[in-house]
Write a protein that holds these residues in place. Structure first.
Motif, PDB file in Angstrom:
ATOM      1  N   MET A 147     -20.720   7.497  27.713  1.00 50.96           N
ATOM      2  CA  MET A 147     -21.728   6.890  28.594  1.00 50.96           C
ATOM      3  C   MET A 147     -23.105   6.964  27.929  1.00 50.96           C
ATOM      4  O   MET A 147     -23.961   6.093  28.139  1.00 50.96           O
TER       5      MET A 147
ATOM      6  N   ALA B 217     -17.694   5.326  31.532  1.00 53.36           N
ATOM      7  CA  ALA B 217     -17.110   5.922  30.333  1.00 53.36           C
ATOM      8  C   ALA B 217     -16.234   4.901  29.625  1.00 53.36           C
ATOM      9  O   ALA B 217     -15.654   4.024  30.268  1.00 53.36           O
TER      10      ALA B 217
ATOM     11  N   ASN C   6     -19.775  10.005  40.109  1.00 53.69           N
ATOM     12  CA  ASN C   6     -18.847   9.543  39.058  1.00 53.69           C
ATOM     13  C   ASN C   6     -19.076   8.061  38.788  1.00 53.69           C
ATOM     14  O   ASN C   6     -19.717   7.353  39.573  1.00 53.69           O
ATOM     15  N   CYS C   7     -18.532   7.586  37.687  1.00 50.13           N
ATOM     16  CA  CYS C   7     -18.831   6.203  37.291  1.00 50.13           C
ATOM     17  C   CYS C   7     -17.899   5.199  37.952  1.00 50.13           C
ATOM     18  O   CYS C   7     -18.136   3.997  37.912  1.00 50.13           O
ATOM     19  N   GLY C   8     -16.804   5.683  38.562  1.00 43.97           N
ATOM     20  CA  GLY C   8     -15.917   4.803  39.300  1.00 43.97           C
ATOM     21  C   GLY C   8     -14.866   4.108  38.455  1.00 43.97           C
ATOM     22  O   GLY C   8     -14.082   3.311  38.961  1.00 43.97           O
ATOM     23  N   ARG C   9     -14.810   4.427  37.183  1.00 41.64           N
ATOM     24  CA  ARG C   9     -13.916   3.670  36.305  1.00 41.64           C
ATOM     25  C   ARG C   9     -12.447   4.023  36.501  1.00 41.64           C
ATOM     26  O   ARG C   9     -11.585   3.163  36.400  1.00 41.64           O
ATOM     27  N   CYS C  10     -12.155   5.301  36.736  1.00 40.87           N
ATOM     28  CA  CYS C  10     -10.723   5.638  36.838  1.00 40.87           C
ATOM     29  C   CYS C  10     -10.395   6.232  38.209  1.00 40.87           C
ATOM     30  O   CYS C  10     -11.209   6.926  38.821  1.00 40.87           O
TER      31      CYS C  10
ATOM     32  N   CYS D 270     -10.413  10.272  39.243  1.00 42.12           N
ATOM     33  CA  CYS D 270     -11.733  10.848  39.506  1.00 42.12           C
ATOM     34  C   CYS D 270     -12.369  10.184  40.721  1.00 42.12           C
ATOM     35  O   CYS D 270     -12.846  10.863  41.636  1.00 42.12           O
ATOM     36  N   ARG D 271     -12.374   8.865  40.750  1.00 43.19           N
ATOM     37  CA  ARG D 271     -13.060   8.147  41.831  1.00 43.19           C
ATOM     38  C   ARG D 271     -12.462   8.511  43.193  1.00 43.19           C
ATOM     39  O   ARG D 271     -13.177   8.905  44.112  1.00 43.19           O
TER      40      ARG D 271
ATOM     41  N   SER E 167      -7.705  12.256  34.564  1.00 41.41           N
ATOM     42  CA  SER E 167      -8.990  11.556  34.549  1.00 41.41           C
ATOM     43  C   SER E 167      -9.322  11.117  33.131  1.00 41.41           C
ATOM     44  O   SER E 167      -8.912  11.744  32.147  1.00 41.41           O
ATOM     45  N   LEU E 168     -10.118  10.079  33.062  1.00 44.46           N
ATOM     46  CA  LEU E 168     -10.432   9.495  31.755  1.00 44.46           C
ATOM     47  C   LEU E 168     -11.405  10.355  30.944  1.00 44.46           C
ATOM     48  O   LEU E 168     -11.256  10.505  29.734  1.00 44.46           O
ATOM     49  N   CYS E 169     -12.411  10.902  31.589  1.00 42.49           N
ATOM     50  CA  CYS E 169     -13.392  11.685  30.824  1.00 42.49           C
ATOM     51  C   CYS E 169     -13.556  13.060  31.452  1.00 42.49           C
ATOM     52  O   CYS E 169     -13.025  13.347  32.520  1.00 42.49           O
TER      53      CYS E 169
ATOM     54  N   PHE F  60     -15.820  14.455  33.010  1.00 41.95           N
ATOM     55  CA  PHE F  60     -16.408  14.519  34.361  1.00 41.95           C
ATOM     56  C   PHE F  60     -15.293  14.754  35.379  1.00 41.95           C
ATOM     57  O   PHE F  60     -15.326  15.703  36.152  1.00 41.95           O
ATOM     58  N   GLY F  61     -14.315  13.880  35.375  1.00 45.66           N
ATOM     59  CA  GLY F  61     -13.228  13.994  36.343  1.00 45.66           C
ATOM     60  C   GLY F  61     -12.269  15.127  36.021  1.00 45.66           C
ATOM     61  O   GLY F  61     -11.720  15.758  36.931  1.00 45.66           O
TER      62      GLY F  61
HETATM   63  S1  SF4 Z   1     -13.412  10.659  35.033  1.00 51.34           S
HETATM   64 FE1  SF4 Z   1     -15.083   9.743  33.910  1.00 51.34          FE
HETATM   65  S2  SF4 Z   1     -14.380   7.625  33.659  1.00 51.34           S
HETATM   66 FE2  SF4 Z   1     -13.192   8.434  35.346  1.00 51.34          FE
HETATM   67  S3  SF4 Z   1     -14.399   7.838  37.180  1.00 51.34           S
HETATM   68 FE3  SF4 Z   1     -14.926   9.974  36.571  1.00 51.34          FE
HETATM   69  S4  SF4 Z   1     -16.789   9.698  35.410  1.00 51.34           S
HETATM   70 FE4  SF4 Z   1     -15.741   7.687  35.441  1.00 51.34          FE
END
Ligand code: SF4
Length: 494
Positions: A260, A273, A409-413, A416-417, A451-453, A455-456
């Motif tokens: 990011m 991410a 969170n960024c909402g991508r995956c 996490c979202r 989770s992708l990154c 954060f999650g």
């Molecule tokens: S784990 Fe990372 S990529 Fe997935 S929603 Fe959370 S912040 Fe976004």
């Protein structure tokens, strides 16, 4: 101008405030230097007066007192005449902070932080006098990467040895880039604001070693001092191997995540991410092979290259229920308890959340600060210790962290979202008598593994570790009672 006075007029340093300019305009017969923060704001403004290898330190020194101190020392010629809070004898040409016996300085061993509070952050002469601006052999740089690990969640190589990723970038297609990630951690911002040349020494040495054509310093726009100082340092850095750009990113916590950070540097307003593989070391900034390391990692590299095989240290910021936060540098043999010794806790310590927003909660501070010890204790390695005093409620604390994760969170995956939203709901339900420990544990496990990154991956850790260490408090809340007395009716997890 020399850094310290060897004879004649005293040298006055003012740390953590703009007082320096005011003193320079006074009648005092002294050289006045505005230096960066020491990392211990509880003692700042910190005035230090140096003469002939002896420095007197005056903590929390207001401007009027500072003028009197400077005049007194200038007249008497002795730094002890102005009744300092601490005096240190040292090499008259000292280029690192002679550590005073003041609160916040009694632990660890300052090497990465040595310049903070002593050298002028953007004065090339100060840095050169300290042995900076070296041009280390690229082979020595690459060799150092076999022994150093990345620091902080903003570092692509967090807790991993650096050499393998460096090799990928050096051998990759396209012009390489090096990104200094100073976003998201107080120590990284402190280094950019207080010792930017140390960070740039590491970054430029690495850029030469991997043949990088682009060098970017990235920090949160909220850390104005870090951004401004980094900009000035970039302008005055002699003969960098590539132009140094300084980019201020959005202040959101997630913007420190390495991919990011790349999105923000490229100017994308919606921060998400990036999917990986490929990681930034293969396809990074504008498609170039890119190294993303925190200020701490690169300053540690610079120190290792300059001073040889000094033992690795860990820069840790202690915050939370404390009179004032402090950033300290610990030996890897030191413990979390040593870090907490650097601050004044408001009451007795009940627990600590170790390793960033999504660190782990523990009652036991007898844990080493090296990544292996922290990971074995299910704690985080981001370099922060958030102290919770006895009257803090851990259920409320982890509820707030879960909600922060749901909103930030960024909402991508999906893991996490959706996971952070469900986690917040599960923690809120505890207050309604629905205490589903297994559900919280299972949800955290799914988030951590899919989770992708990071954060999650880490967002469920505060709740999971709190469940393990404070199970009875969750049960008490489900029975309508808060043992800490913090959650008054109607109790809420906000
Ligand atoms: S784990 Fe990372 S990529 Fe997935 S929603 Fe959370 S912040 Fe976004």
């Amino acid at each position: 101008m020399t850094l310290t006075s060897t004879a004649g007029d005293p040298v006055v340093r003012v740390s953590g405030t703009a007082q320096g300019a005011e003193l320079r305009g006074s009648d005092a017969d002294a050289t006045v230097l505005a230096v960066g923060s020491t990392g211990v704001p509880a003692v700042e403004p910190l005035l230090s007066v140096t003469r002939r290898g002896r420095t007197g330190f005056h903590a929390r020194c207001p401007p009027e007192r500072a003028k009197t101190i400077v005049s007194t020392v200038a007249e008497a010629g002795d730094v002890t005449t102005a009744d300092p809070d601490a005096v240190v004898e040292h090499d008259p040409d000292a280029t690192r902070l002679p550590v005073p016996e003041l609160p916040g300085f009694g632990v660890g061993n300052r090497s990465v932080l040595a310049a903070c509070g002593w050298r002028r952050p953007t004065n090339p002469a100060d840095h050169e006098a300290a042995g900076g601006f070296g041009n280390p052999d690229p082979a020595a740089v690459l060799d150092a990467g076999t022994r150093l690990r990345g620091r902080g969640w903003g570092d692509r190589c967090q807790d991993a040895f650096l050499a393998e990723t460096w090799g990928t970038v050096r051998d990759g297609d396209g012009d390489a880039a090096v990104v200094v990630n100073g976003h998201g951690n107080p120590a990284d911002a402190l280094l950019l604001a207080g010792a930017p040349f140390e960070v740039l020494d590491g970054a430029t040495a690495l850029a030469r070693a991997v043949d990088a054509e682009r060098l970017v310093v990235y920090a949160s726009a909220a850390d104005e001092r870090a951004v401004e100082t980094a900009r000035e340092a970039a302008t005055t850095y002699p003969d960098p191997p590539a132009p140094i750009d300084v980019v201020a990113g959005p202040p959101e916590y997630r913007a420190a995540e390495p991919t990011m950070a790349l999105e923000a540097i490229e100017g994308n307003h919606r921060l998400e991410a990036r999917l990986r593989p490929p990681g930034p070391e293969e396809v990074g900034l504008h498609g170039r092979p890119t190294l993303v390391h925190t200020s701490r990692t690169l300053a540690q590299l610079a120190i290792a290259l300059r001073d040889g095989r000094e033992p690795e240290t860990r820069v840790v910021t202690v915050t939370g229920d404390v009179a004032a936060p402090a950033t300290v540098e610990l030996r890897e043999s030191d413990s979390l308890a040593d870090a907490v010794d650097a601050v004044e806790v408001e009451g007795t310590v009940k627990a600590a959340c170790v390793g960033g927003r999504f660190g782990g909660l523990t009652r036991d501070l007898d844990v080493g600060v090296d990544p292996e010890a922290l990971s074995a204790a299910n704690l985080g390695t981001d370099g922060t210790v958030h102290v919770l005093a006895e009257d803090s409620c851990v259920v409320e604390f982890v509820g707030r962290r879960a909600r922060f994760a749901a909103e930030g969170n960024c909402g991508r995956c999906v893991p996490c979202r959706e996971g952070t939203t469900q986690l917040t709901a599960l923690l809120r339900a505890v207050y309604d008598g629905e205490y589903d420990a297994d559900g919280i544990e299972e949800l955290g496990r799914v988030m951590a593994t899919s989770s992708l990154c990071s954060f999650g991956v880490r967002a469920g850790r505060p709740a999971r570790t709190a469940l393990a260490a404070f199970e009875s408090e969750f049960a008490a809340h489900a029975d309508g009672r808060c043992p800490a007395g913090q959650c008054v009716e109607p109790a809420e997890v906000t």
